[in-house]
Design a protein around this motif. Structure first.
Motif, PDB file in Angstrom:
ATOM      1  N   GLU A 112       0.835  -1.203   0.000  1.00  0.00           N
ATOM      2  CA  GLU A 112       0.000   0.000   0.000  1.00  0.00           C
ATOM      3  C   GLU A 112       0.871   1.255   0.000  1.00  0.00           C
ATOM      4  N   TYR A 113       0.399   2.267  -0.759  1.00  0.00           N
ATOM      5  CA  TYR A 113       1.040   3.580  -0.766  1.00  0.00           C
ATOM      6  C   TYR A 113      -0.023   4.659  -0.852  1.00  0.00           C
ATOM      7  N   ASP A 114       0.275   5.801  -0.255  1.00  0.00           N
ATOM      8  CA  ASP A 114      -0.554   6.985  -0.425  1.00  0.00           C
ATOM      9  C   ASP A 114      -0.116   7.643  -1.733  1.00  0.00           C
ATOM     10  N   TRP A 263      -1.968   5.635   7.821  1.00  0.00           N
ATOM     11  CA  TRP A 263      -2.130   6.885   7.077  1.00  0.00           C
ATOM     12  C   TRP A 263      -2.078   8.050   8.057  1.00  0.00           C
ATOM     13  N   THR A 265      -3.955  10.501   8.060  1.00  0.00           N
ATOM     14  CA  THR A 265      -5.331  10.841   8.417  1.00  0.00           C
ATOM     15  C   THR A 265      -5.907   9.912   9.482  1.00  0.00           C
ATOM     16  N   ARG A 376       1.131  17.818  -3.065  1.00  0.00           N
ATOM     17  CA  ARG A 376       0.270  17.915  -1.880  1.00  0.00           C
ATOM     18  C   ARG A 376       0.500  19.229  -1.127  1.00  0.00           C
TER      19      ARG A 376
END
Length: 412
Positions: A112-114, A263, A265, A376
């Motif tokens: 997984e990656y953002d 994450w 968030t 970002r």
């Protein structure tokens, strides 16, 4: 007592000494290091653990884990690497060397990656690039270390019951992905401050970031790894809770690396450290920029010069007692771990600069270093409660050493 040469003190000259005296304001996992050139990349750093007298201490073992990248004595010295980067021609200058210790099979394609919109959907004619490639950029290292030890001579952590693991990324320019074989990890603190517990399989640390995690140790012998993102190598240690069993090989990769990723968030400040969501009295935007043709890095198109800190950049002037909002805007193609001296901030907003609604975090975590991805914007709030002259900079050693810093300046 901040240690930034020509800003808060004169440099400590060869053969001389300086005593640092300060009142410890907050408990947690911290570290110390110099701000002269790329000295930190020589291993001149140390953990600084501030115990909490009010903490219940509901764990049976404690491991301090310092992650680092290393080339001094194995390849070029850090100063030579900086010179190579500055002298390079072309759009992607880099220092390349083979991995000598801890080489692993690259399985990151299944992790997984953002992925910001700028990476997922680049402009027409620009080939998409996986995030692990951007996390890797510029410097390869022959080895990656945990507590100064090579994967072939790892540190063994011992204990039973519930373990608290204090993770510190002291590297020059590496993002580490951490996992412990056969264990889930509960994140309890970041950059020293408590968060509502979050259970994950793996987490990433940019240079300068710290995370505390706890886990209930199983019986056996397990690999504790920090994969150097995009570099096909890892730092390696062993957690042993039983005398029986052979140590895993330094190439062992826990399955958790491909599991649930933490994450930003996910992190919410606990009630006792939540600063609320007041309106900012002062705002400042810090554009993270770079000139890839000459390996020059800057904030707001101004390169910080440590010999003349107040004239090389335009400080953000603030006044004691006022609430401040800083927006870190990454207009480049690399990840930048941004650190603010003298304060912790609350992460309040994350947005893609290409558009779309921002993600608002009314109880965002308290931090002093935050990873800002390409394309970002990360908005953070803090209260101006610590008068002084404070550096704000990318924590990549080669970025800050070539100008990626600015100042937050208290004025009367």
């Amino acid at each position: 007592m901040d240690g930034v040469p020509n800003l808060t003190q004169d440099p400590v000259r060869p053969g001389s000494t300086k005593t640092y005296e300060f009142t410890v304001p907050d408990p947690g996992t911290y570290w110390s290091h110099p701000h002269v050139g790329v000295q930190r990349a020589h291993g001149l750093h140390a953990p600084l653990i501030v115990e909490d007298r009010h903490e219940r201490g509901d764990y049976d073992a404690e491991f301090v884990v310092v992650l680092d990248d290393w080339l001094d004595g194995m390849a070029a010295a850090p100063e030579q690497v900086r010179g190579t980067l500055r002298a390079a021609k072309g759009m992607h200058p880099g220092y390349r060397t083979d991995v000598e210790e801890g080489r692993i099979e690259d399985r990151s394609g299944t992790w997984e990656y953002d992925v910001p919109e700028a990476l997922a959907e680049p402009p027409a004619g620009v080939e998409p690039e996986p995030p692990q490639a951007r996390l890797k950029r510029q410097v390869d290292y022959p080895a990656y270390l945990i507590n100064g030890r090579l994967p072939t001579d790892p540190q063994t952590f011992t204990g039973n019951g519930r373990a608290r693991i204090r993770l510190i990324n002291a590297s020059g320019s590496t993002v580490f992905r951490v996992a412990l074989g056969e264990h889930r990890l509960t994140v309890t603190h970041t950059d020293g401050f408590p968060v509502e517990p979050v259970e994950v399989d793996t987490l990433q640390l940019g240079s300068g970031e710290r995370y505390d995690v706890v886990t209930d140790l199983k019986s056996g012998v397990f690999p504790l790894v920090g994969v150097a993102e995009g570099k096909k190598a890892q730092a390696f240690a062993v957690v042993r809770t039983s005398k029986a069993g052979s140590a895993p090989q330094p190439t062992a990769q826990p399955g958790g690396l491909g599991g649930e990723l933490l994450w930003l968030t996910d992190l919410r400040a606990t009630a006792e450290v939540d600063t609320g969501s007041g309106t900012a009295g002062k705002t400042g935007t810090l554009y993270l920029t770079g000139d890839m043709m000459r390996f020059g890095w800057s904030i707001n198109a101004k390169a910080y010069d440590p010999d003349r800190p107040f004239t090389s950049v335009e400080p953000l002037d603030i006044r004691e007692g006022e609430p401040v909002r800083l927006d870190f805007v990454n207009q480049g193609n690399m990840y930048h771990p941004v650190h603010l001296h003298g304060h912790t901030f609350a992460v309040r907003e994350i947005a893609d600069i290409a558009g779309g609604a921002p993600t608002r975090l009314p109880r965002g975590t308290r931090k002093d270093t935050v990873m800002v991805a390409p394309g970002r914007r990360v908005g953070v709030d803090f209260t101006a409660d610590n008068p002084g002259q404070w550096l704000v900079h990318c924590h990549n050693a080669y970025h800050v050493a070539t100008g990626m810093a600015s100042l937050v300046s208290y004025v009367r």
